[in-house]
Structure formats: C-alpha cells, structure tokens
Design a protein around this motif. Sequence first.
Motif, PDB file in Angstrom:
ATOM      1  N   GLU A 189       0.789  -1.241   0.076  1.00 12.84           N
ATOM      2  CA  GLU A 189      -0.039   0.061  -0.258  1.00 12.84           C
ATOM      3  C   GLU A 189       0.935   1.538  -0.043  1.00 12.84           C
ATOM      4  OE1 GLU A 189      -3.302   0.265  -0.517  1.00 12.84           O
ATOM      5  OE2 GLU A 189      -3.117  -1.807  -0.565  1.00 12.84           O
ATOM      6  N   ALA A 190       1.903   1.189   0.686  1.00 17.00           N
ATOM      7  CA  ALA A 190       2.763   2.499   0.795  1.00 17.00           C
ATOM      8  C   ALA A 190       3.408   2.370  -0.670  1.00 17.00           C
ATOM      9  CB  ALA A 190       3.870   2.034   1.928  1.00 17.00           C
ATOM     10  N   SER A 191       3.974   1.411  -1.233  1.00 11.46           N
ATOM     11  CA  SER A 191       4.517   1.606  -2.645  1.00 11.46           C
ATOM     12  C   SER A 191       3.684   2.103  -3.803  1.00 11.46           C
ATOM     13  CB  SER A 191       4.649   0.121  -3.175  1.00 11.46           C
ATOM     14  OG  SER A 191       5.292   0.145  -4.325  1.00 11.46           O
ATOM     15  N   LYS A 192       2.293   2.108  -3.353  1.00 14.01           N
ATOM     16  CA  LYS A 192       1.267   2.817  -4.300  1.00 14.01           C
ATOM     17  C   LYS A 192       1.493   4.237  -4.080  1.00 14.01           C
ATOM     18  CE  LYS A 192      -2.105  -0.990  -4.168  1.00 14.01           C
ATOM     19  NZ  LYS A 192      -3.462  -1.574  -3.827  1.00 14.01           N
ATOM     20  N   LYS A 193       1.861   4.882  -3.048  1.00  5.25           N
ATOM     21  CA  LYS A 193       1.938   6.104  -2.720  1.00  5.25           C
ATOM     22  C   LYS A 193       3.381   6.686  -3.004  1.00  5.25           C
ATOM     23  CE  LYS A 193      -1.446   6.222   0.994  1.00  5.25           C
ATOM     24  NZ  LYS A 193      -1.441   6.683   2.585  1.00  5.25           N
ATOM     25  N   ASN A 194       4.480   5.800  -2.684  1.00  7.05           N
ATOM     26  CA  ASN A 194       5.548   6.543  -2.771  1.00  7.05           C
ATOM     27  C   ASN A 194       6.512   5.934  -4.172  1.00  7.05           C
ATOM     28  OD1 ASN A 194       6.749   4.087  -1.915  1.00  7.05           O
ATOM     29  ND2 ASN A 194       6.826   4.757   0.193  1.00  7.05           N
ATOM     30  N   LYS A 195       5.933   4.908  -4.464  1.00  2.00           N
ATOM     31  CA  LYS A 195       6.517   4.131  -5.701  1.00  2.00           C
ATOM     32  C   LYS A 195       7.821   3.451  -5.358  1.00  2.00           C
ATOM     33  CE  LYS A 195       2.766   5.946  -7.659  1.00  2.00           C
ATOM     34  NZ  LYS A 195       1.748   5.095  -7.665  1.00  2.00           N
ATOM     35  N   LYS A 196       8.095   3.188  -4.253  1.00  3.14           N
ATOM     36  CA  LYS A 196       9.322   2.558  -3.852  1.00  3.14           C
ATOM     37  C   LYS A 196       8.845   0.938  -3.721  1.00  3.14           C
ATOM     38  CE  LYS A 196      11.371   5.926  -0.960  1.00  3.14           C
ATOM     39  NZ  LYS A 196      11.707   6.320   0.550  1.00  3.14           N
ATOM     40  N   GLN A 197       9.895   0.215  -3.864  1.00  5.29           N
ATOM     41  CA  GLN A 197       9.341  -1.229  -3.788  1.00  5.29           C
ATOM     42  C   GLN A 197      10.580  -1.744  -2.635  1.00  5.29           C
ATOM     43  OE1 GLN A 197       7.457  -2.216  -6.473  1.00  5.29           O
ATOM     44  NE2 GLN A 197       7.690  -0.228  -7.339  1.00  5.29           N
ATOM     45  N   TYR A 198       9.880  -2.755  -1.914  1.00  3.49           N
ATOM     46  CA  TYR A 198      10.159  -3.376  -0.590  1.00  3.49           C
ATOM     47  C   TYR A 198      10.504  -4.886  -0.735  1.00  3.49           C
ATOM     48  CZ  TYR A 198       8.961   1.280   0.850  1.00  3.49           C
ATOM     49  OH  TYR A 198       8.709   2.779   1.257  1.00  3.49           O
ATOM     50  N   GLN A 199      11.149  -5.200   0.062  1.00  4.44           N
ATOM     51  CA  GLN A 199      11.540  -6.863   0.268  1.00  4.44           C
ATOM     52  C   GLN A 199      11.777  -7.057   1.659  1.00  4.44           C
ATOM     53  OE1 GLN A 199      14.875  -8.336  -1.446  1.00  4.44           O
ATOM     54  NE2 GLN A 199      14.235 -10.474  -1.711  1.00  4.44           N
ATOM     55  N   MET A 200      11.359  -8.184   2.210  1.00  6.77           N
ATOM     56  CA  MET A 200      11.671  -8.741   3.376  1.00  6.77           C
ATOM     57  C   MET A 200      12.830  -9.730   3.122  1.00  6.77           C
ATOM     58  SD  MET A 200       9.686 -11.389   6.284  1.00  6.77           S
ATOM     59  CE  MET A 200       8.098  -9.859   6.525  1.00  6.77           C
ATOM     60  N   VAL A 201      13.847  -9.616   4.000  1.00  7.88           N
ATOM     61  CA  VAL A 201      15.199 -10.199   4.042  1.00  7.88           C
ATOM     62  C   VAL A 201      15.462 -10.593   5.546  1.00  7.88           C
ATOM     63  CG1 VAL A 201      16.036  -9.338   1.847  1.00  7.88           C
ATOM     64  CG2 VAL A 201      16.430  -8.042   3.989  1.00  7.88           C
ATOM     65  N   VAL A 202      16.421 -11.583   5.691  1.00  9.27           N
ATOM     66  CA  VAL A 202      17.025 -11.701   6.946  1.00  9.27           C
ATOM     67  C   VAL A 202      18.559 -11.298   6.807  1.00  9.27           C
ATOM     68  CG1 VAL A 202      17.823 -13.267   8.622  1.00  9.27           C
ATOM     69  CG2 VAL A 202      15.375 -13.662   7.601  1.00  9.27           C
ATOM     70  N   ILE A 203      18.904 -10.128   7.643  1.00  8.70           N
ATOM     71  CA  ILE A 203      20.327  -9.784   7.811  1.00  8.70           C
ATOM     72  C   ILE A 203      20.634  -9.703   9.103  1.00  8.70           C
ATOM     73  CG2 ILE A 203      21.695  -7.593   7.274  1.00  8.70           C
ATOM     74  CD1 ILE A 203      19.448  -6.459   5.575  1.00  8.70           C
ATOM     75  N   ASP A 204      21.910 -10.781   9.163  1.00 11.86           N
ATOM     76  CA  ASP A 204      22.611 -10.818  10.251  1.00 11.86           C
ATOM     77  C   ASP A 204      21.804 -11.381  11.305  1.00 11.86           C
ATOM     78  OD1 ASP A 204      25.071  -9.857   9.478  1.00 11.86           O
ATOM     79  OD2 ASP A 204      24.492  -7.813   9.867  1.00 11.86           O
TER      80      ASP A 204
END
Length: 323
Positions: A155-170
């Motif tokens: 839903e946020a991506s529809k507003k700000n056009k950013k693309q997100y991903q869930m990842v495991v870091i450390d």
Amino acid sequence: MKIIATFKNGEAKDITEISGDVNIGGSKGEVSRKMDFEVIRPKVDSYLPSVDIALGSLVSFYDEKDKEQFSGVVWFRDFDDNSISQKITCYDIALYTSKSNVKTEVFNKKSCSEIATSCLSELGLPIGELEPGEVLTFNGRNKNAYDIIMGAYKEASKKNKKQYQMVVIDGKVSVVEQGKIAPIKLEYKEQHLPGGILKISYSESIDNMVNAVKVIKDKEKDKKKDAAQNNEDAENFGLVQKIIKGEEADTKGILKSATSEIDVECFGDFSLKTGFSVYIESKKVKGKYYIISDSHDIKDNIHTCKLKLSSENTMGGGDNSNE
C-alpha cells in the motif's frame, strides 16, 4: 567455506567434513531464502563424525572469508536406506511470518515499520532494519503476519513508488528498499572471477505493456483527461490504454514499456541475490537489470550461480505468497 550446525541444547558442531553439495537461493515470489545440502547419515561410516541434524536445528553457511552467508532452520530432511547421505533443507527465519497469525489484525494510522514491529515482536522474531514506508490504515483480518507486513508495504508502494522486500540480515528480519546495485558486474572474463558469464539467454515481451493512461475525474459527467502517454511505444507497438478513476497522481507506475528477462549463469558471488540489481554487459545485452531469483551452487569448492534478471523492478509478497 564451512557449515556449522547448532542444536537445541546450544551445542554447535562443524559439519563441513561430512557435508556435500550446497545450494542457496531465493526468488521474488518466496517468503524466505532456502539452503539445500547433502550430509553423511549418522553412524554409516566409522571414520567420519556421526552427527544427527534434527528438525529445528540451526544451520549456518560461511564463505571463504568466514562471513555468514546463510543461517536457517532445518525444515525437512530425507532418508534413503540405500544411500549413505541424506538431504537437508533449511529456511531462514522469515518463513515463520508466513506460517503464523497475529492477534492485532487492524492497524489505524500506523507506519509500515510500526506494523512490522508489532507483528515481529508478537512472534518473538529478532527485528532488524525496517523502512518506515507510509502512515496508513490497514486491515489484516484473516491474513498471516507476512501478508500483513508486506501488504502494508505494498500500500505504501502505491503512494511513494518504492519497492520493498523482506530479508534476513545478520539473523534479524528486515524490510528494505529493493533495487540496490550489487558490487559485482556480470561480463565475460578471461579468468574464473565472480560475475564471469558462463551462459546467457534472454527474452522480450510487450504482453504487460501500457502506453496510454486516461483519468476520469468527474463520475457524473464522465469526463476523461489524458494523463500520461508513451508516444514512442504507441507508435512502435500500437495503442494499449488504461482508464482509471481518480487523480493524475494515481497514474504513476501504470505506464509500462516492453520488458525483457535474462537467464544468466556465472561464477558466483553472494552479493548477487534477489532484491538487488546488477549491471550486465554481454554481446547483445547491456545495462542495469533487477535480480528476481538466484540459485547459488557450491560443488567441490567451486561457486557458480544462476540468476533470472528483469528490466522491471516490482514487489513480491503481500498477497498470500506463503511458500
């Protein structure tokens, strides 16, 4: 390279000596990254260590620089009485978000990071970097934790056009903006260096192309207004038009040009993973592409990887993608 297994009692053992081929990978449509590897079964060779890697054990893979490249929970193991080895499958801890529901399902005027923090905290998962996203109201009824978290970010991506991903870091569950460019360039190289192309193929398509968008602002008068158009694509491929109700700002991201996908096999580097972008230069392909799946193979200490690349940077998840 080495593999360490940590058991429920806290004991850790180096199982590199009894381990065989390793595959580590992930894709845009999957919740977590996975590692498959072979290991000698317990008590089949008196000259080798006998280690029973039980379900729920934690297995970590370290590269030649002793940097952890994967850590995950043993989810499956296969036995075959006619073989001295068995196959172990591990998933990183992000998988628990797709297997679990949470008590809080409706979020009113919360940022995406606050929604993610609520879900991950309830599941007792370690929390890493979380992009703030946008402040929004989100109904997560009948959804698992993963679909709540990534649904909010969509839903946020529809507003700000950013693309997100869930990842495991450390060892911590994070949600980051995808598309960061990997430090390795894919190209033909004389030596067996990371990123050196072994095999490449590509395809192009206009199946998802949209080259004109019109907006209906007044429902009663049904007035249409030109909002956006790719004249070059329309001339080259014909008019493919979408009509939406709303404002001109709502048209962002709807225009889509011809897309291309590339399958490439190269000498491996663990920075080449799903969610990153990479620069590639070959005889017929040149430019920046997005990694939508990666599969790293380590056999006889030789590291190669197969990548699927796309000209489009789009999000996965948030839509019941639980596998």
